[in-house]
Design a protein around this motif. Sequence first.
Motif, PDB file in Angstrom:
ATOM      1  N   GLU A  93       0.090  -1.234   0.213  1.00 37.93           N
ATOM      2  CA  GLU A  93       0.181   0.022   0.322  1.00 37.93           C
ATOM      3  C   GLU A  93       0.925   1.458   0.544  1.00 37.93           C
ATOM      4  N   ASP A  94       2.289   1.475   0.404  1.00 39.22           N
ATOM      5  CA  ASP A  94       2.599   2.030   0.644  1.00 39.22           C
ATOM      6  C   ASP A  94       3.593   2.639  -0.447  1.00 39.22           C
TER       7      ASP A  94
ATOM      8  N   ALA B 195     -10.009  -3.509  12.913  1.00 38.08           N
ATOM      9  CA  ALA B 195     -10.074  -2.020  12.433  1.00 38.08           C
ATOM     10  C   ALA B 195      -9.494  -1.317  12.158  1.00 38.08           C
ATOM     11  N   ALA B 196      -8.519  -1.644  12.995  1.00 36.74           N
ATOM     12  CA  ALA B 196      -7.152  -0.512  12.740  1.00 36.74           C
ATOM     13  C   ALA B 196      -7.058  -0.455  11.137  1.00 36.74           C
ATOM     14  N   ARG B 197      -6.723  -1.986  11.297  1.00 39.23           N
ATOM     15  CA  ARG B 197      -5.818  -1.838  10.006  1.00 39.23           C
ATOM     16  C   ARG B 197      -6.546  -1.226   8.237  1.00 39.23           C
ATOM     17  N   LEU B 198      -8.088  -1.080   8.614  1.00 45.57           N
ATOM     18  CA  LEU B 198      -8.334  -0.403   7.365  1.00 45.57           C
ATOM     19  C   LEU B 198      -8.550   1.209   7.994  1.00 45.57           C
ATOM     20  N   SER B 199      -8.454   1.181   9.251  1.00 43.27           N
ATOM     21  CA  SER B 199      -8.108   2.725   8.942  1.00 43.27           C
ATOM     22  C   SER B 199      -7.414   3.443   8.775  1.00 43.27           C
ATOM     23  N   ALA B 200      -6.387   2.388   8.653  1.00 44.20           N
ATOM     24  CA  ALA B 200      -4.576   3.101   8.532  1.00 44.20           C
ATOM     25  C   ALA B 200      -4.797   3.259   6.678  1.00 44.20           C
ATOM     26  N   ILE B 201      -5.234   1.960   5.666  1.00 46.27           N
ATOM     27  CA  ILE B 201      -5.125   2.236   4.797  1.00 46.27           C
ATOM     28  C   ILE B 201      -6.127   3.589   3.965  1.00 46.27           C
TER      29      ILE B 201
ATOM     30  N   PRO C  17       0.616   6.432  -3.239  1.00 47.35           N
ATOM     31  CA  PRO C  17       1.253   7.943  -3.735  1.00 47.35           C
ATOM     32  C   PRO C  17       0.840   7.878  -5.159  1.00 47.35           C
ATOM     33  N   TYR C  18       1.055   6.841  -5.656  1.00 48.23           N
ATOM     34  CA  TYR C  18       0.777   6.805  -6.949  1.00 48.23           C
ATOM     35  C   TYR C  18      -1.320   7.097  -7.699  1.00 48.23           C
ATOM     36  N   PHE C  19      -1.919   6.205  -6.413  1.00 50.17           N
ATOM     37  CA  PHE C  19      -3.419   6.919  -6.911  1.00 50.17           C
ATOM     38  C   PHE C  19      -3.625   8.156  -6.417  1.00 50.17           C
ATOM     39  N   ASN C  20      -2.756   8.852  -5.300  1.00 53.83           N
ATOM     40  CA  ASN C  20      -3.205  10.058  -4.821  1.00 53.83           C
ATOM     41  C   ASN C  20      -3.427  11.047  -5.877  1.00 53.83           C
TER      42      ASN C  20
ATOM     43  N   ASN D 132       9.400  -1.763  -8.363  1.00 55.20           N
ATOM     44  CA  ASN D 132      10.260  -1.668  -6.650  1.00 55.20           C
ATOM     45  C   ASN D 132       9.672  -0.412  -6.106  1.00 55.20           C
ATOM     46  N   ASN D 133       9.062  -0.025  -6.987  1.00 53.85           N
ATOM     47  CA  ASN D 133       8.441   1.967  -6.149  1.00 53.85           C
ATOM     48  C   ASN D 133       6.961   2.356  -7.163  1.00 53.85           C
ATOM     49  N   ALA D 134       6.439   3.320  -6.602  1.00 51.26           N
ATOM     50  CA  ALA D 134       5.288   4.178  -7.644  1.00 51.26           C
ATOM     51  C   ALA D 134       5.601   4.512  -8.473  1.00 51.26           C
TER      52      ALA D 134
END
Length: 302
Positions: A102-103, A126-132, A107-110, A223-225
């Motif tokens: 996701e990291d 819940a914490a994982r979903l909130s972080a995503i 950034p590419y999506f944003n 390997n990167n965005a």
Amino acid sequence: KRRAIPTYIISSIFREGQIFFRPWGGMFRDMLRCFTRIFVQNEESRQLLKTINIDNVEVAGDTRFDRVADVRGAAKEFPVIESFVANSSFTLVMGSSWQPDEDIVMPYFNEHPNMKLIVAPHEFDAARLSAIVGKTRRKAGLYSATSAENAAELDCLVIDCFGILSSLYRYGQMAYIGGGFGAGIHNINEAAVYGIPVVFGPKFGKFAEAHDLIAFGGGHCINNAQESGRARKQWQHCWQLYLHPHRGHLAHLPRVVPQTPSIVCDHTHITSSQHPKSINQCLWGAVCVSTNRKIGSVENDY
């Protein structure tokens, strides 16, 4: 073997670094000699086994191709997803993702407002979903809290349930498969069967299908965005070029196994009347065949 029970390994694959081929791997080589026949995915595996004097081997391909083709033919419909992608010219489906994946992708999506994103994390609470959701700078929502009426308003849809990912890939124009920045990539065939390019991280060395997809132009390692953009331009119909020609591997098996009264695999009893398609329901790696005896399963990845 002492009871003269025929046993088979199906869809196995071998690599030079495995313990079977090490000087101290004698006990594990003896285990392989207990099998009546070993069905391997490729010729390289057969040649490796030949170096340790194991010749009861047949190249029969990978029955997982048959499995994903069956799943493709029985794919479910999801009104919420259909509404979500209805006004999108490009949707990326990120399946079995972990935080490092996701990291890379977020950034590419944003930075690309013309694309939409479906995220199906490999594990979540819940914490994982909130972080995503917190990583997005665009409108995002959870699948369980989204209706078909408001799905079109979202840019990112986070899947917070299990069991539907294999059917979701058909809604994307490209797939990203997670795990490549951790222990190893997850199932790339589930996505490629829909004829879309598949992107994944660098930890794919043990997966022959990943190497083959790259060779066919249907897979891409990033390997990167920044590399996500180049991957998007890489388009090949994976299903027609790669997966479809590999179908039918189950047809290799009835010549050897059909006379056996019952099949036992992963503690699930399956009658011979269900053979051979029932083998598709088993864990890939090892299938033990016996006459009214439960044997269990053996993994082939030491």
